[in-house]
Design a protein around this motif. Structure first.
Motif, mmCIF file in Angstrom:
data_model
loop_
_atom_site.group_PDB
_atom_site.id
_atom_site.type_symbol
_atom_site.label_atom_id
_atom_site.label_comp_id
_atom_site.label_asym_id
_atom_site.label_seq_id
_atom_site.Cartn_x
_atom_site.Cartn_y
_atom_site.Cartn_z
ATOM 1 N N TYR B 35 0.639 -1.263 0.144
ATOM 2 C CA TYR B 35 0.176 0.035 -0.092
ATOM 3 C C TYR B 35 0.796 1.205 0.025
ATOM 4 O O TYR B 35 2.215 1.261 0.402
ATOM 5 C CB TYR B 35 -1.110 -0.232 1.180
ATOM 6 C CG TYR B 35 -1.928 -0.916 1.424
ATOM 7 C CD1 TYR B 35 -1.751 -2.274 1.895
ATOM 8 C CD2 TYR B 35 -3.248 -0.510 0.871
ATOM 9 C CE1 TYR B 35 -2.712 -3.198 1.517
ATOM 10 C CE2 TYR B 35 -4.198 -1.442 0.838
ATOM 11 C CZ TYR B 35 -4.015 -2.849 1.397
ATOM 12 O OH TYR B 35 -5.156 -3.876 1.686
ATOM 13 N N GLN B 37 0.608 5.442 1.304
ATOM 14 C CA GLN B 37 -0.303 6.193 2.038
ATOM 15 C C GLN B 37 0.106 7.632 1.784
ATOM 16 O O GLN B 37 1.164 8.089 1.866
ATOM 17 C CB GLN B 37 -0.024 6.048 3.601
ATOM 18 C CG GLN B 37 -1.102 6.903 4.448
ATOM 19 C CD GLN B 37 -0.968 6.632 5.966
ATOM 20 O OE1 GLN B 37 0.153 6.215 6.409
ATOM 21 N NE2 GLN B 37 -1.753 6.898 6.589
ATOM 22 N N PHE B 90 3.695 0.839 2.988
ATOM 23 C CA PHE B 90 3.375 -0.232 3.675
ATOM 24 C C PHE B 90 3.313 -1.596 3.264
ATOM 25 O O PHE B 90 2.550 -1.587 2.113
ATOM 26 C CB PHE B 90 2.075 0.310 4.386
ATOM 27 C CG PHE B 90 2.422 1.343 5.621
ATOM 28 C CD1 PHE B 90 1.835 2.512 5.278
ATOM 29 C CD2 PHE B 90 2.967 0.977 6.880
ATOM 30 C CE1 PHE B 90 1.938 3.478 6.305
ATOM 31 C CE2 PHE B 90 3.171 2.046 7.799
ATOM 32 C CZ PHE B 90 2.610 3.401 7.439
ATOM 33 N N PHE B 104 0.786 -5.261 9.550
ATOM 34 C CA PHE B 104 1.585 -4.194 8.937
ATOM 35 C C PHE B 104 2.966 -4.329 9.219
ATOM 36 O O PHE B 104 3.385 -4.563 10.560
ATOM 37 C CB PHE B 104 0.886 -2.879 9.108
ATOM 38 C CG PHE B 104 -0.241 -2.698 8.242
ATOM 39 C CD1 PHE B 104 -1.368 -3.086 8.689
ATOM 40 C CD2 PHE B 104 -0.347 -2.262 6.979
ATOM 41 C CE1 PHE B 104 -2.549 -2.704 7.989
ATOM 42 C CE2 PHE B 104 -1.172 -1.948 5.940
ATOM 43 C CZ PHE B 104 -2.310 -2.136 6.704
ATOM 44 N N GLY B 105 3.792 -4.024 8.266
ATOM 45 C CA GLY B 105 5.144 -3.557 8.685
ATOM 46 C C GLY B 105 5.217 -2.135 9.075
ATOM 47 O O GLY B 105 4.178 -1.429 9.071
ATOM 48 N N ASN B 106 6.253 -1.581 9.494
ATOM 49 C CA ASN B 106 6.290 -0.153 10.103
ATOM 50 C C ASN B 106 6.691 0.792 8.950
ATOM 51 O O ASN B 106 6.577 2.123 9.367
ATOM 52 C CB ASN B 106 7.537 -0.117 10.997
ATOM 53 C CG ASN B 106 7.326 -0.849 12.386
ATOM 54 O OD1 ASN B 106 6.079 -0.863 12.667
ATOM 55 N ND2 ASN B 106 8.099 -1.497 13.072
#
Lengths: 112, 113
Positions: B35, B37, B90, B104-106
C-alpha cells in the motif's frame, strides 16, 4: 463492490469525554470490518474486527464498535478519551477475495 | 516473532533512479500486499499476492513492479522514480481466511526529488 466512508476527517474531544468516530460501509454480502489505529510516524495496529458472532465488538485500549446492518454503519466509540488516543483511525472492509479497502481516515485530537 | 519487516525505513531518491523496497514476513501468510499512504487519502493498494508466484494489480500499480518467489518475501520495485511516488509505503500480510486482519510492517518513507 466494497467501499468505506469515514464521515469525519478530524474529530477533537477533551480528555475524559466520549469519542465517536463514524464509518459507513458498502458491501454486497456479509462484510468483514476492521478498525486500525496509526499513531504519528508509526505503522497501523489492529484495534478490533467484526465477526458475525456479536454486533458489539470490543477492542484494545477500551475501544468498541457496533455493527448496524440496517444503517450499514460500524462506528467506533470509547467512553473516556485519553491523551494517548490521539492518532489517526482507519475503518477497513475486506471482500471475499481478501482485498482490503480503507477509508480516508479520521484524525482524533485529544485536548487536555 | 518479527512479523512483517520492511527495509529501508527512509530513502531519498532522485528523479529517474530505481530502488527496491524490501518486505519479508515470518508468519507463513499466503497473502501479501503493498500500500501507499498519502495525506488525507487513506491507503491505496498498489499490488498484492495470493501466494508464491502469483501477483496482481491493485488500485494504483503504475510505476511499480513486484515479484513473489517465496512465501516470505514480496519486494516492490520502482524503476524510474517520479515525484508523484513520494509517499509512505506499507507492506502487509494476511493468512487469507475470512475475517483475518492485515498485519503491517512499520513503513518506508520515500521522497523523490
Amino acid at each position: 463492490a466494497q467501499s468505506v466512508t469515514q464521515l469525519d476527517s478530524h474529530v477533537s474531544v477533551s480528555e475524559g469525554t466520549p469519542v465517536l468516530l463514524r464509518c459507513n460501509y458498502s458491501s454486497s454480502y456479509s462484510p468483514s470490518l476492521f478498525w486500525y489505529v496509526q499513531h504519528p510516524n508509526k505503522g497501523l495496529q489492529l484495534l478490533l474486527k467484526y465477526t458475525s458472532a456479536a454486533t458489539l465488538v470490543k477492542g484494545i485500549n477500551g475501544f468498541e464498535a457496533e455493527f448496524k446492518k440496517s444503517e450499514t454503519s460500524f462506528h467506533l466509540t470509547k467512553p473516556s478519551a485519553h491523551m494517548s488516543d490521539a492518532a489517526e483511525y482507519f475503518c477497513v472492509v475486506s471482500d471475499l477475495f481478501n482485498k482490503f479497502y480503507f477509508g480516508s481516515g479520521t484524525k482524533l485530537n485529544v485536548k487536555p | 516473532n518479527a512479523g512483517v519487516t520492511q527495509t529501508p525505513k527512509f530513502r531519498i531518491l532522485k528523479i529517474g533512479q530505481s530502488m527496491t523496497l524490501q518486505c519479508t514476513q515470518d508468519m507463513n501468510h499466503n497473502y501479501m500486499y503493498w500500500y501507499r499512504q498519502d495525506p488525507g487519502m487513506g491507503l491505496k493498494l498498489i499490488y498484492y499476492s495470493v501466494g508464491a508466484g502469483i501477483t496482481d494489480k491493485g488500485e494504483v500499480p503504475n510505476g511499480y513492479n513486484v515479484s513473489r518467489s517465496t512465501t516470505e518475501d514480496f519486494p516492490l520495485r520502482l524503476e524510474l522514480a517520479a515525484p508523484s511516488q513520494t509517499s509512505v509505503y506499507f507492506c502487509a500480510s494476511s493468512p487469507g481466511q475470512y475475517n483475518s486482519p492485515l498485519h503491517f510492517g512499520n513503513g518506508t518513507r520515500l521522497t523523490v526529488t
